[in-house]
Structures are given as structure tokens and as C-alpha cells.
Design a protein around this motif. Structure first.
Motif, PDB file in Angstrom:
ATOM      1  N   GLU A 145       0.828  -1.198   0.000  1.00 38.69           N
ATOM      2  CA  GLU A 145       0.000   0.000   0.000  1.00 38.69           C
ATOM      3  C   GLU A 145       0.866   1.252   0.000  1.00 38.69           C
ATOM      4  O   GLU A 145       0.523   2.252  -0.614  1.00 38.69           O
ATOM      5  CB  GLU A 145      -0.934  -0.006   1.227  1.00 38.69           C
ATOM      6  N   VAL A 146       1.992   1.199   0.720  1.00 37.63           N
ATOM      7  CA  VAL A 146       2.910   2.345   0.733  1.00 37.63           C
ATOM      8  C   VAL A 146       3.424   2.597  -0.666  1.00 37.63           C
ATOM      9  O   VAL A 146       3.512   3.735  -1.137  1.00 37.63           O
ATOM     10  CB  VAL A 146       4.080   2.092   1.707  1.00 37.63           C
ATOM     11  N   ALA A 147       3.802   1.522  -1.366  1.00 39.36           N
ATOM     12  CA  ALA A 147       4.315   1.670  -2.723  1.00 39.36           C
ATOM     13  C   ALA A 147       3.261   2.285  -3.634  1.00 39.36           C
ATOM     14  O   ALA A 147       3.554   3.166  -4.446  1.00 39.36           O
ATOM     15  CB  ALA A 147       4.761   0.319  -3.264  1.00 39.36           C
ATOM     16  N   ARG A 148       2.008   1.820  -3.496  1.00 39.70           N
ATOM     17  CA  ARG A 148       0.954   2.369  -4.346  1.00 39.70           C
ATOM     18  C   ARG A 148       0.721   3.849  -4.052  1.00 39.70           C
ATOM     19  O   ARG A 148       0.497   4.648  -4.948  1.00 39.70           O
ATOM     20  CB  ARG A 148      -0.339   1.568  -4.128  1.00 39.70           C
ATOM     21  N   SER A 149       0.749   4.234  -2.765  1.00 41.03           N
ATOM     22  CA  SER A 149       0.497   5.625  -2.411  1.00 41.03           C
ATOM     23  C   SER A 149       1.587   6.548  -2.927  1.00 41.03           C
ATOM     24  O   SER A 149       1.364   7.731  -3.152  1.00 41.03           O
ATOM     25  CB  SER A 149       0.377   5.768  -0.887  1.00 41.03           C
ATOM     26  N   LEU A 150       2.803   5.970  -3.119  1.00 44.41           N
ATOM     27  CA  LEU A 150       3.906   6.767  -3.653  1.00 44.41           C
ATOM     28  C   LEU A 150       3.843   6.869  -5.171  1.00 44.41           C
ATOM     29  O   LEU A 150       4.620   7.592  -5.786  1.00 44.41           O
ATOM     30  CB  LEU A 150       5.246   6.164  -3.235  1.00 44.41           C
ATOM     31  N   GLY A 151       2.971   6.115  -5.793  1.00 42.82           N
ATOM     32  CA  GLY A 151       2.821   6.202  -7.234  1.00 42.82           C
ATOM     33  C   GLY A 151       3.758   5.303  -8.001  1.00 42.82           C
ATOM     34  O   GLY A 151       4.160   5.619  -9.120  1.00 42.82           O
ATOM     35  N   VAL A 152       4.180   4.164  -7.412  1.00 43.53           N
ATOM     36  CA  VAL A 152       5.065   3.243  -8.109  1.00 43.53           C
ATOM     37  C   VAL A 152       4.248   2.050  -8.580  1.00 43.53           C
ATOM     38  O   VAL A 152       3.333   1.589  -7.905  1.00 43.53           O
ATOM     39  CB  VAL A 152       6.231   2.770  -7.194  1.00 43.53           C
ATOM     40  N   ALA A 153       4.583   1.583  -9.772  1.00 38.25           N
ATOM     41  CA  ALA A 153       3.855   0.447 -10.344  1.00 38.25           C
ATOM     42  C   ALA A 153       4.770  -0.763 -10.388  1.00 38.25           C
ATOM     43  O   ALA A 153       5.744  -0.766 -11.132  1.00 38.25           O
ATOM     44  CB  ALA A 153       3.384   0.800 -11.753  1.00 38.25           C
ATOM     45  N   PRO A 154       4.539  -1.797  -9.545  1.00 31.76           N
ATOM     46  CA  PRO A 154       5.419  -2.970  -9.534  1.00 31.76           C
ATOM     47  C   PRO A 154       5.440  -3.665 -10.884  1.00 31.76           C
ATOM     48  O   PRO A 154       4.394  -3.871 -11.492  1.00 31.76           O
ATOM     49  CB  PRO A 154       4.791  -3.865  -8.456  1.00 31.76           C
ATOM     50  N   SER A 155       6.657  -3.985 -11.347  1.00 31.91           N
ATOM     51  CA  SER A 155       6.785  -4.705 -12.612  1.00 31.91           C
ATOM     52  C   SER A 155       7.045  -6.180 -12.378  1.00 31.91           C
ATOM     53  O   SER A 155       6.572  -7.028 -13.102  1.00 31.91           O
ATOM     54  CB  SER A 155       7.924  -4.094 -13.445  1.00 31.91           C
ATOM     55  N   ARG A 156       7.801  -6.500 -11.347  1.00 32.76           N
ATOM     56  CA  ARG A 156       8.005  -7.898 -10.991  1.00 32.76           C
ATOM     57  C   ARG A 156       8.493  -7.954  -9.549  1.00 32.76           C
ATOM     58  O   ARG A 156       9.085  -7.004  -9.054  1.00 32.76           O
ATOM     59  CB  ARG A 156       9.029  -8.579 -11.922  1.00 32.76           C
ATOM     60  N   SER A 157       8.213  -9.013  -8.865  1.00 31.72           N
ATOM     61  CA  SER A 157       8.536  -9.131  -7.450  1.00 31.72           C
ATOM     62  C   SER A 157       9.394 -10.363  -7.224  1.00 31.72           C
ATOM     63  O   SER A 157       9.078 -11.445  -7.716  1.00 31.72           O
ATOM     64  CB  SER A 157       7.257  -9.212  -6.608  1.00 31.72           C
ATOM     65  N   ILE A 158      10.504 -10.188  -6.523  1.00 29.70           N
ATOM     66  CA  ILE A 158      11.379 -11.292  -6.140  1.00 29.70           C
ATOM     67  C   ILE A 158      11.545 -11.200  -4.631  1.00 29.70           C
ATOM     68  O   ILE A 158      12.208 -10.294  -4.138  1.00 29.70           O
ATOM     69  CB  ILE A 158      12.742 -11.198  -6.837  1.00 29.70           C
ATOM     70  N   ALA A 159      10.939 -12.134  -3.877  1.00 34.59           N
ATOM     71  CA  ALA A 159      10.943 -12.096  -2.417  1.00 34.59           C
ATOM     72  C   ALA A 159      10.396 -10.744  -1.972  1.00 34.59           C
ATOM     73  O   ALA A 159       9.248 -10.423  -2.228  1.00 34.59           O
ATOM     74  CB  ALA A 159      12.349 -12.366  -1.888  1.00 34.59           C
ATOM     75  N   HIS A 160      11.258  -9.897  -1.323  1.00 33.81           N
ATOM     76  CA  HIS A 160      10.801  -8.614  -0.823  1.00 33.81           C
ATOM     77  C   HIS A 160      11.354  -7.464  -1.666  1.00 33.81           C
ATOM     78  O   HIS A 160      11.378  -6.331  -1.230  1.00 33.81           O
ATOM     79  CB  HIS A 160      11.206  -8.431   0.635  1.00 33.81           C
ATOM     80  N   ARG A 161      11.795  -7.756  -2.864  1.00 30.33           N
ATOM     81  CA  ARG A 161      12.317  -6.723  -3.759  1.00 30.33           C
ATOM     82  C   ARG A 161      11.300  -6.445  -4.870  1.00 30.33           C
ATOM     83  O   ARG A 161      10.818  -7.371  -5.520  1.00 30.33           O
ATOM     84  CB  ARG A 161      13.646  -7.160  -4.373  1.00 30.33           C
ATOM     85  N   ILE A 162      10.966  -5.186  -5.061  1.00 32.75           N
ATOM     86  CA  ILE A 162      10.015  -4.786  -6.089  1.00 32.75           C
ATOM     87  C   ILE A 162      10.685  -3.754  -6.992  1.00 32.75           C
ATOM     88  O   ILE A 162      11.110  -2.702  -6.524  1.00 32.75           O
ATOM     89  CB  ILE A 162       8.734  -4.172  -5.490  1.00 32.75           C
ATOM     90  N   GLU A 163      10.803  -4.078  -8.274  1.00 34.83           N
ATOM     91  CA  GLU A 163      11.355  -3.122  -9.226  1.00 34.83           C
ATOM     92  C   GLU A 163      10.213  -2.336  -9.843  1.00 34.83           C
ATOM     93  O   GLU A 163       9.239  -2.911 -10.331  1.00 34.83           O
ATOM     94  CB  GLU A 163      12.177  -3.847 -10.293  1.00 34.83           C
ATOM     95  N   CYS A 164      10.333  -1.016  -9.793  1.00 33.56           N
ATOM     96  CA  CYS A 164       9.218  -0.152 -10.150  1.00 33.56           C
ATOM     97  C   CYS A 164       9.677   0.990 -11.049  1.00 33.56           C
ATOM     98  O   CYS A 164      10.865   1.239 -11.216  1.00 33.56           O
ATOM     99  CB  CYS A 164       8.576   0.455  -8.890  1.00 33.56           C
ATOM    100  N   MET A 165       8.674   1.672 -11.591  1.00 38.39           N
ATOM    101  CA  MET A 165       8.890   2.955 -12.257  1.00 38.39           C
ATOM    102  C   MET A 165       8.209   4.013 -11.407  1.00 38.39           C
ATOM    103  O   MET A 165       7.013   3.948 -11.140  1.00 38.39           O
ATOM    104  CB  MET A 165       8.327   2.953 -13.676  1.00 38.39           C
ATOM    105  N   PHE A 166       8.999   4.975 -10.942  1.00 39.26           N
ATOM    106  CA  PHE A 166       8.500   6.000 -10.021  1.00 39.26           C
ATOM    107  C   PHE A 166       8.130   7.242 -10.839  1.00 39.26           C
ATOM    108  O   PHE A 166       8.969   7.812 -11.529  1.00 39.26           O
ATOM    109  CB  PHE A 166       9.585   6.343  -8.999  1.00 39.26           C
ATOM    110  N   GLU A 167       6.869   7.665 -10.744  1.00 42.66           N
ATOM    111  CA  GLU A 167       6.369   8.807 -11.499  1.00 42.66           C
ATOM    112  C   GLU A 167       6.611  10.091 -10.694  1.00 42.66           C
ATOM    113  O   GLU A 167       6.035  10.288  -9.626  1.00 42.66           O
ATOM    114  CB  GLU A 167       4.875   8.653 -11.797  1.00 42.66           C
TER     115      GLU A 167
END
Length: 243
Positions: free
Chosen positions: A2-24
Motif C-alpha cells: 500500500e505504501v508503494a501504491r500511495s507513492l505512485g510506483v507500479a510494480p513490474s516484478r517481485s522477487i521475495a521482498h524486492r520490487i522493481e518499479c517505475m517512479f512517477e
């Protein structure tokens, strides 16, 4: 998440607890790639659930991300707050917390290596070892008192004193390292100014305890600045003998 969504990042793929995103970030920065590391348990630096955002090493981008995070409810950390939280959570002891400051303030490789070693527990481990050994010695002494009427010796007096002496010496050395780290290692620069032949060079030699500057009765003997570094009462100083 939810924190990631509120910051405006869109998860592209998830590995364990690592999320690679594009930050707008909006115009003119646009979208930047980030890696969001989610720590839902005590495995984080502070021992608390947290989210780390790793991205490009650009100051404007970092400032924009921090501004966006504060906009959605975060706040800027106070100086030393993360290390304080780590200490209160039991993630590090006092010597390691103090070593964090040493890493930040290190001005040369030697100081950095010393601080990193302290951070890794080079001071904590010997103290923990001494504590365990003292408890063992205490157990031997108490057992000897309990069986004082029996012909049983759990530890020889000379061995006990020798081990206590070795522990005391090690603790004294560790204390010296802590005191040395706590001292201010910045250098104070003092310029000796005055009329020619006023005795500045003679004063310099007295202060540093050696013939660092040429002394003569002829005025104008000192033409170039003479720089001498010394350590007085644990403080680094540099005296400048001027013309």
C-alpha cells in the motif's frame, strides 16, 4: 505494498521482498526506475518494518522522491534517528551505534577502517567474551566457597589472578580505543603573527618542543610560512610561523 501504491510506483516484478518499479515524478523528471525493498519484519536496519527505495544517484531525483514521500504522509528523519531506533530495537550495541558516527565523519581510510571494524563488533565481541569468562571465574570461586571444607580446589589462586589481570588489561585497551574515538580529531590551525624579530619562531619552537624554525637575532630571518603539526593534550594542532 500500500505504501508503494500511495507513492505512485507500479510494480513490474517481485522477487521475495524486492520490487522493481517505475517512479512517477511528473514533469520535468518523468518516470525513473527504482528498486523498493520491503522489510516486513525485524530484518531491517532499524529492526522495524520499513521500505527502502533505491534509485539513481541524482540529488534532484532523490529530493523529488523524498518530497513525494513526505506528501503522502512520511516525515524526514531526525539526525541519528535510524541508528537510535536500531539501538533501541537491539540491532546494535552502544559501541556499534557510536561507530556509525565514526563512519560518517571519517576523513581518511585509516579512520574509516577503524570505524567499520568497530561497527562490525571488534569492540563488542571482546567485551562479551570477557563477560563470559568472568562468569566462569565467578562460578569457580563460588564453588570453592561452597566446598571450603572439602579438599577440592576448583581454580588455583595464581591462575585466577593471572586471568583477571589479562581481562583488566584488555578492558583498559578497549576503553582507550573508545576514548580515542570520542575525541575531536579536527585540526586547529594557529597562526603566530607579530612584528619582525618579535620572537615568533622562538615561541614556535617552545610550543612544539623542538627546533622547527630557524631562530636568529637578525630581523626577517623567517621569509616563508613554517607549518608544524603537533598533538597537545590529545588535540591536533598546526602552528604557522609567519614572517
Amino acid at each position: 505494498m500500500e505504501v508503494a501504491r500511495s507513492l505512485g510506483v507500479a510494480p513490474s516484478r517481485s522477487i521475495a521482498h524486492r520490487i522493481e518499479c517505475m517512479f512517477e515524478l511528473g514533469d520535468p523528471l518523468g518516470r525513473v526506475p527504482v528498486a523498493a525493498l520491503l522489510w516486513p519484519n525485524r530484518r531491517s536496519y532499524t529492526g522495524q518494518p520499513s521500505l527502502e527505495i533505491h534509485t539513481l544517484g541524482s540529488l534532484p531525483i532523490l529530493q523529488a522522491i523524498a518530497k513525494r514521500a513526505i506528501h503522502v504522509g512520511a516525515r524526514a528523519a531526525r539526525p541519528g534517528e535510524f541508528t537510535l531506533r536500531a539501538f533501541l530495537a537491539g540491532r546494535m550495541d552502544l559501541t556499534q551505534a557510536e561507530a556509525v558516527l565514526g563512519v560518517i565523519e571519517a576523513e581518511h581510510r585509516g579512520a574509516l577502517d577503524h570505524a567499520l571494524g568497530q561497527l562490525a563488533g571488534n569492540l563488542s565481541r571482546p567485551l562479551e567474551s570477557h563477560r563470559a569468562e568472568l562468569l566462569d571465574l565467578l562460578a569457580d570461586v563460588e564453588a570453592g566457597l561452597d566446598f571450603v571444607d572439602e579438599d577440592i580446589q576448583f581454580i588455583d589462586d595464581e591462575v585466577l589472578l593471572a586471568r583477571l589481570h589479562a581481562i583488566a588489561e584488555s578492558i583498559t585497551e578497549t576503553r582507550g580505543q573508545l576514548l580515542d574515538r570520542a575525541q575531536d580529531h579536527s585540526e586547529v590551525v594557529i597562526a603566530l603573527r607579530g612584528f619582525p624579530n618579535a620572537g615568533k619562531s622562538r615561541l614556535l619552537n617552545q610550543l612544539v618542543g623542538r627546533d622547527a624554525a630557524l631562530v636568529a637575532d637578525i630581523a626577517g630571518t623567517t621569509r616563508d610560512v613554517v607549518s608544524v603539526a603537533v598533538k597537545l593534550e590529545g588535540r591536533r594542532m598546526r602552528f604557522l610561523d609567519t614572517a
